[in-house]
Design a protein around this motif. Structure first.
Motif, PDB file in Angstrom:
ATOM      1  N   GLY A 147      -3.882  13.285   0.297  1.00  0.00           N
ATOM      2  CA  GLY A 147      -2.908  13.785   0.977  1.00  0.00           C
ATOM      3  C   GLY A 147      -2.154  15.002   0.408  1.00  0.00           C
ATOM      4  O   GLY A 147      -1.686  15.830   0.934  1.00  0.00           O
ATOM      5  N   PHE A 155       0.542  10.238   2.200  1.00  0.00           N
ATOM      6  CA  PHE A 155       1.185   9.950   0.976  1.00  0.00           C
ATOM      7  C   PHE A 155       0.000   9.387  -0.226  1.00  0.00           C
ATOM      8  O   PHE A 155       0.146   8.139  -0.582  1.00  0.00           O
ATOM      9  N   SER A 156      -1.089  10.260  -0.478  1.00  0.00           N
ATOM     10  CA  SER A 156      -2.051   9.723  -1.457  1.00  0.00           C
ATOM     11  C   SER A 156      -2.175  11.051  -2.367  1.00  0.00           C
ATOM     12  O   SER A 156      -1.836  12.128  -2.062  1.00  0.00           O
ATOM     13  N   ILE A 157      -3.225  10.687  -3.143  1.00  0.00           N
ATOM     14  CA  ILE A 157      -3.672  11.753  -4.199  1.00  0.00           C
ATOM     15  C   ILE A 157      -4.294  12.954  -3.125  1.00  0.00           C
ATOM     16  O   ILE A 157      -4.052  14.057  -3.133  1.00  0.00           O
ATOM     17  N   CYS A 195      -4.906  12.495   9.769  1.00  0.00           N
ATOM     18  CA  CYS A 195      -3.717  11.463   9.313  1.00  0.00           C
ATOM     19  C   CYS A 195      -3.309  10.411  10.291  1.00  0.00           C
ATOM     20  O   CYS A 195      -2.696   9.855  10.038  1.00  0.00           O
ATOM     21  N   ASN A 237      -6.268   8.091   9.710  1.00  0.00           N
ATOM     22  CA  ASN A 237      -6.605   7.746   8.016  1.00  0.00           C
ATOM     23  C   ASN A 237      -5.350   7.849   7.288  1.00  0.00           C
ATOM     24  O   ASN A 237      -4.779   9.028   7.259  1.00  0.00           O
ATOM     25  N   PRO A 238      -5.217   7.021   6.491  1.00  0.00           N
ATOM     26  CA  PRO A 238      -3.778   6.921   5.537  1.00  0.00           C
ATOM     27  C   PRO A 238      -3.989   7.967   4.476  1.00  0.00           C
ATOM     28  O   PRO A 238      -4.220   7.635   3.453  1.00  0.00           O
ATOM     29  N   ASN A 239      -3.696   9.228   4.571  1.00  0.00           N
ATOM     30  CA  ASN A 239      -3.732  10.198   3.743  1.00  0.00           C
ATOM     31  C   ASN A 239      -2.735  10.856   3.265  1.00  0.00           C
ATOM     32  O   ASN A 239      -2.453  11.957   2.631  1.00  0.00           O
ATOM     33  N   LYS A 289       0.816  -1.168   0.111  1.00  0.00           N
ATOM     34  CA  LYS A 289       0.089  -0.021   0.040  1.00  0.00           C
ATOM     35  C   LYS A 289       0.991   1.174  -0.057  1.00  0.00           C
ATOM     36  O   LYS A 289       2.114   1.125   0.346  1.00  0.00           O
ATOM     37  N   VAL A 290       0.317   2.294  -0.480  1.00  0.00           N
ATOM     38  CA  VAL A 290       0.883   3.417  -0.606  1.00  0.00           C
ATOM     39  C   VAL A 290       0.546   4.611   0.262  1.00  0.00           C
ATOM     40  O   VAL A 290       1.095   5.681   0.464  1.00  0.00           O
ATOM     41  N   GLU A 291      -0.804   4.552   0.756  1.00  0.00           N
ATOM     42  CA  GLU A 291      -1.359   5.428   1.634  1.00  0.00           C
ATOM     43  C   GLU A 291      -0.894   5.258   2.928  1.00  0.00           C
ATOM     44  O   GLU A 291      -1.005   4.062   3.438  1.00  0.00           O
TER      45      GLU A 291
END
Length: 126
Positions: free
Chosen positions: A103, A99-101, A92, A95-97, A40-42
């Motif tokens: 975020g 490293f996402s779009i 954050c 919530n995994p924000n 995962k990247v988020e």
């Protein structure tokens, strides 16, 4: 590998392709165990620590504190930006924000605002 097994992993992280983040979630998204890993990247702050390590987490937090400081001392009509960004960062934690779009948009907007404020302050000082 467990991140606490080696000092190198703790300091520099395990990278994105270290698939040790959650075996329970892996079982949830892959109940047949067709694949033996999930990526995962988020990221949350703890995942950021696992992926990038303490050294890079420190650099990231210095950048975030710099942005928060600049926003805190912004003009009165722009104080709402500080509180919005602060509550985004608090969110954050769970919530995994980071490293996402979703975020990167707030970080880009905040950084652009700080850069424009610095440029305006420099031009007004001349």
């Amino acid at each position: 590998r467990d991140i606490l097994n080696t000092n190198f992993d703790l300091i520099f992280g395990q990278g994105f392709e270290a698939y040790v983040w959650s075996y329970d979630f892996l079982a949830l998204v892959n109940p047949d165990h067709v694949i033996g890993h999930a990526s995962k990247v988020e990221l949350t702050y703890l995942e950021f620590l696992r992926v990038f390590g303490i050294a890079n987490l420190f650099i990231f937090l210095v950048f975030v504190i710099y942005l928060l400081k600049k926003l805190y001392f912004a003009r009165n009509q722009d104080q709402w930006i500080f509180y919005g960004f602060l509550f985004y960062l608090i969110g954050c934690f769970s919530n995994p924000n980071l490293f996402s779009i979703v975020g990167m948009v707030p970080f880009g907007l905040i950084f652009a605002y700080v850069r424009l404020e610095n440029k305006l302050n420099t031009n007004n000082a001349i």
